[in-house]
Design a protein around this motif. Sequence first.
Motif, PDB file in Angstrom:
ATOM      1  N   ASP A 150     -48.584  81.648 103.423  1.00  0.00           N
ATOM      2  CA  ASP A 150     -49.385  81.669 102.317  1.00  0.00           C
ATOM      3  C   ASP A 150     -49.395  80.604 101.220  1.00  0.00           C
ATOM      4  OD1 ASP A 150     -51.647  83.063 101.132  1.00  0.00           O
ATOM      5  OD2 ASP A 150     -50.635  84.736 100.152  1.00  0.00           O
ATOM      6  N   PHE A 151     -49.532  79.408 101.904  1.00  0.00           N
ATOM      7  CA  PHE A 151     -49.079  78.070 100.940  1.00  0.00           C
ATOM      8  C   PHE A 151     -50.068  78.048  99.869  1.00  0.00           C
ATOM      9  CE2 PHE A 151     -49.204  73.557 100.086  1.00  0.00           C
ATOM     10  CZ  PHE A 151     -48.092  73.401 100.007  1.00  0.00           C
ATOM     11  N   ALA A 152     -51.375  77.994 100.058  1.00  0.00           N
ATOM     12  CA  ALA A 152     -52.328  77.508  99.022  1.00  0.00           C
ATOM     13  C   ALA A 152     -52.233  78.610  97.755  1.00  0.00           C
ATOM     14  CB  ALA A 152     -53.718  77.503  99.607  1.00  0.00           C
ATOM     15  N   ALA A 153     -52.141  79.880  98.468  1.00  0.00           N
ATOM     16  CA  ALA A 153     -52.305  80.972  97.235  1.00  0.00           C
ATOM     17  C   ALA A 153     -50.872  80.968  96.332  1.00  0.00           C
ATOM     18  CB  ALA A 153     -52.482  82.305  98.073  1.00  0.00           C
ATOM     19  N   THR A 154     -49.853  80.428  97.116  1.00  0.00           N
ATOM     20  CA  THR A 154     -48.482  80.517  96.423  1.00  0.00           C
ATOM     21  C   THR A 154     -48.489  79.346  95.330  1.00  0.00           C
ATOM     22  OG1 THR A 154     -47.330  81.367  98.268  1.00  0.00           O
ATOM     23  CG2 THR A 154     -45.927  80.257  96.757  1.00  0.00           C
TER      24      THR A 154
ATOM     25  N   VAL B 249     -41.196  76.235  96.537  1.00  0.00           N
ATOM     26  CA  VAL B 249     -42.423  76.314  95.849  1.00  0.00           C
ATOM     27  C   VAL B 249     -42.512  77.433  94.965  1.00  0.00           C
ATOM     28  CG1 VAL B 249     -44.774  76.593  95.947  1.00  0.00           C
ATOM     29  CG2 VAL B 249     -43.610  75.199  97.420  1.00  0.00           C
ATOM     30  N   LYS B 250     -42.061  78.876  95.379  1.00  0.00           N
ATOM     31  CA  LYS B 250     -42.216  79.827  94.183  1.00  0.00           C
ATOM     32  C   LYS B 250     -41.359  79.801  93.046  1.00  0.00           C
ATOM     33  CE  LYS B 250     -43.397  83.239  98.155  1.00  0.00           C
ATOM     34  NZ  LYS B 250     -42.856  84.282  98.783  1.00  0.00           N
ATOM     35  N   THR B 251     -40.289  79.041  93.160  1.00  0.00           N
ATOM     36  CA  THR B 251     -39.312  78.857  92.132  1.00  0.00           C
ATOM     37  C   THR B 251     -39.599  77.690  91.036  1.00  0.00           C
ATOM     38  OG1 THR B 251     -37.907  77.101  93.248  1.00  0.00           O
ATOM     39  CG2 THR B 251     -37.500  79.523  93.607  1.00  0.00           C
ATOM     40  N   GLN B 252     -40.878  76.898  91.540  1.00  0.00           N
ATOM     41  CA  GLN B 252     -41.358  75.876  90.844  1.00  0.00           C
ATOM     42  C   GLN B 252     -41.907  76.278  89.308  1.00  0.00           C
ATOM     43  OE1 GLN B 252     -39.874  72.822  91.281  1.00  0.00           O
ATOM     44  NE2 GLN B 252     -38.811  74.400  92.794  1.00  0.00           N
TER      45      GLN B 252
ATOM     46  N   PRO C 205     -44.927  74.536  86.929  1.00  0.00           N
ATOM     47  CA  PRO C 205     -45.921  73.355  86.737  1.00  0.00           C
ATOM     48  C   PRO C 205     -45.950  72.926  85.077  1.00  0.00           C
ATOM     49  CG  PRO C 205     -47.213  75.472  86.513  1.00  0.00           C
ATOM     50  CD  PRO C 205     -45.530  75.943  86.821  1.00  0.00           C
ATOM     51  N   GLY C 206     -46.434  71.722  85.071  1.00  0.00           N
ATOM     52  CA  GLY C 206     -46.518  71.019  83.674  1.00  0.00           C
ATOM     53  C   GLY C 206     -46.140  69.572  83.743  1.00  0.00           C
ATOM     54  N   VAL C 207     -46.187  68.889  82.579  1.00  0.00           N
ATOM     55  CA  VAL C 207     -45.979  67.589  82.569  1.00  0.00           C
ATOM     56  C   VAL C 207     -44.783  66.979  83.242  1.00  0.00           C
ATOM     57  CG1 VAL C 207     -45.620  65.536  80.970  1.00  0.00           C
ATOM     58  CG2 VAL C 207     -47.424  67.150  80.563  1.00  0.00           C
ATOM     59  N   MET C 208     -43.609  67.741  83.177  1.00  0.00           N
ATOM     60  CA  MET C 208     -42.491  67.184  83.997  1.00  0.00           C
ATOM     61  C   MET C 208     -42.268  68.206  85.122  1.00  0.00           C
ATOM     62  SD  MET C 208     -41.930  64.631  82.131  1.00  0.00           S
ATOM     63  CE  MET C 208     -40.348  64.147  82.736  1.00  0.00           C
ATOM     64  N   GLY C 209     -42.889  69.099  85.574  1.00  0.00           N
ATOM     65  CA  GLY C 209     -42.836  69.873  86.566  1.00  0.00           C
ATOM     66  C   GLY C 209     -43.556  69.678  87.712  1.00  0.00           C
ATOM     67  N   VAL C 210     -43.850  70.527  88.697  1.00  0.00           N
ATOM     68  CA  VAL C 210     -44.839  70.178  89.773  1.00  0.00           C
ATOM     69  C   VAL C 210     -46.327  69.937  89.295  1.00  0.00           C
ATOM     70  CG1 VAL C 210     -43.177  71.367  91.448  1.00  0.00           C
ATOM     71  CG2 VAL C 210     -45.037  72.592  90.358  1.00  0.00           C
ATOM     72  N   ASN C 211     -47.028  69.177  90.306  1.00  0.00           N
ATOM     73  CA  ASN C 211     -48.378  68.798  89.919  1.00  0.00           C
ATOM     74  C   ASN C 211     -49.167  68.980  91.270  1.00  0.00           C
ATOM     75  OD1 ASN C 211     -50.287  65.775  89.564  1.00  0.00           O
ATOM     76  ND2 ASN C 211     -50.786  67.687  88.536  1.00  0.00           N
TER      77      ASN C 211
ATOM     78  N   THR D   1     -35.507  64.894 108.426  1.00  0.00           N
ATOM     79  CA  THR D   1     -35.571  66.102 109.160  1.00  0.00           C
ATOM     80  C   THR D   1     -34.996  67.327 108.658  1.00  0.00           C
ATOM     81  OG1 THR D   1     -33.986  65.482 110.639  1.00  0.00           O
ATOM     82  CG2 THR D   1     -35.977  64.659 111.405  1.00  0.00           C
ATOM     83  N   ASN D   2     -34.218  67.033 107.681  1.00  0.00           N
ATOM     84  CA  ASN D   2     -33.275  68.144 107.341  1.00  0.00           C
ATOM     85  C   ASN D   2     -33.849  68.802 105.924  1.00  0.00           C
ATOM     86  OD1 ASN D   2     -31.147  69.293 105.598  1.00  0.00           O
ATOM     87  ND2 ASN D   2     -29.951  68.641 107.188  1.00  0.00           N
ATOM     88  N   VAL D   3     -34.189  70.158 105.963  1.00  0.00           N
ATOM     89  CA  VAL D   3     -34.974  70.911 104.979  1.00  0.00           C
ATOM     90  C   VAL D   3     -34.091  70.832 103.721  1.00  0.00           C
ATOM     91  CG1 VAL D   3     -34.113  73.157 105.719  1.00  0.00           C
ATOM     92  CG2 VAL D   3     -36.232  72.719 104.644  1.00  0.00           C
ATOM     93  N   HIS D   4     -32.900  70.928 103.880  1.00  0.00           N
ATOM     94  CA  HIS D   4     -31.979  71.068 102.598  1.00  0.00           C
ATOM     95  C   HIS D   4     -32.069  69.721 101.946  1.00  0.00           C
ATOM     96  CE1 HIS D   4     -30.304  74.846 103.874  1.00  0.00           C
ATOM     97  NE2 HIS D   4     -30.096  74.485 104.987  1.00  0.00           N
ATOM     98  N   LYS D   5     -31.931  68.483 102.767  1.00  0.00           N
ATOM     99  CA  LYS D   5     -32.148  67.230 102.002  1.00  0.00           C
ATOM    100  C   LYS D   5     -33.633  67.073 101.519  1.00  0.00           C
ATOM    101  CE  LYS D   5     -28.801  64.783 104.902  1.00  0.00           C
ATOM    102  NZ  LYS D   5     -28.487  63.641 105.989  1.00  0.00           N
ATOM    103  N   LEU D   6     -34.551  67.715 102.152  1.00  0.00           N
ATOM    104  CA  LEU D   6     -35.778  67.511 101.635  1.00  0.00           C
ATOM    105  C   LEU D   6     -35.948  68.374 100.236  1.00  0.00           C
ATOM    106  CD1 LEU D   6     -39.024  67.127 101.572  1.00  0.00           C
ATOM    107  CD2 LEU D   6     -39.046  69.259 102.893  1.00  0.00           C
ATOM    108  N   LEU D   7     -35.366  69.572 100.151  1.00  0.00           N
ATOM    109  CA  LEU D   7     -35.524  69.921  98.897  1.00  0.00           C
ATOM    110  C   LEU D   7     -34.763  69.508  97.834  1.00  0.00           C
ATOM    111  CD1 LEU D   7     -35.525  73.797 100.130  1.00  0.00           C
ATOM    112  CD2 LEU D   7     -37.405  72.420  99.789  1.00  0.00           C
TER     113      LEU D   7
END
Length: 252
Positions: free
Chosen positions: A230-234, A208-211, A213-219, A148-154
């Motif tokens: 503005d989740f999808a657009a981001t 999300v904005k700091t991520q 993408p790529g083989v070893m990044g976010v997918n 439930t903790n956003v810091h732990k989630l990130l």
Amino acid sequence: MKKWSVTQNLTFKEQLESGIRYFDLRVSSKPGEVEKEIYFIHGLFGIRVWDGLMEINSFLLQHPGEVIFLDFNHFYAMDDSHHQYLISKILKAFGSKLCPVQPVEKVTLQYLWELKQQVLIFYHYPLYQDYSFLWPGNKMPAPWANTTNVHKLLQFLETTLGERSQYGTFHVSQAILTPRVKTIARHLIRGLKNTLVHRNLPMILNWVKTQKPGVMGVNIITSDFVELVDFAATVIALNNLLLEGDRPVTKS
């Protein structure tokens, strides 16, 4: 309990129109129901799966260049006959649009466009082995923070991305907070959106904005109530970083 069961306010059509292309799906039969039918479920029963598939297929017919991922990962009150019924409905709904299992690296947008394939189905149940168009669940790992903790989630999202070593699979970053029983008991009337999501989603979006993408990044990145920010657009904008990586460096 509806306020704690609903995780999206938008319909399939509305989510697709806003840019969502991956769906985390849980399904169930209704015990005691005479006529065999399968429903979406998350605490409470939702619409029939067939109706959802038809809504998705209608969008695909209107947008032949779009590709979606349907991840069937939780099944309740279902035996093999229920699964065979569900799989037959998936095949009937999408037919030749279904992309058969193959090396992940091969599945580029250009490849799918050429074959006019638009749907990848991930099926977390052994019967997937009997059907060429059902991808095994291990091709779509989705580590779950269960906090439930956003810091732990990130921190969890960063850690699991850092440990991502399975080249040859997709990867889901579940940017989702999960209520505990005591959380629900203390905030029964407020519900999931007002207790956990609304105040934490901006911080998740900043992550999300700091991520990259790529083989070893976010997918693939998932979130509850995607319309609140503005989740999808981001997420879609991260693709521009891939394009920039293909451009030659110039000096002025």
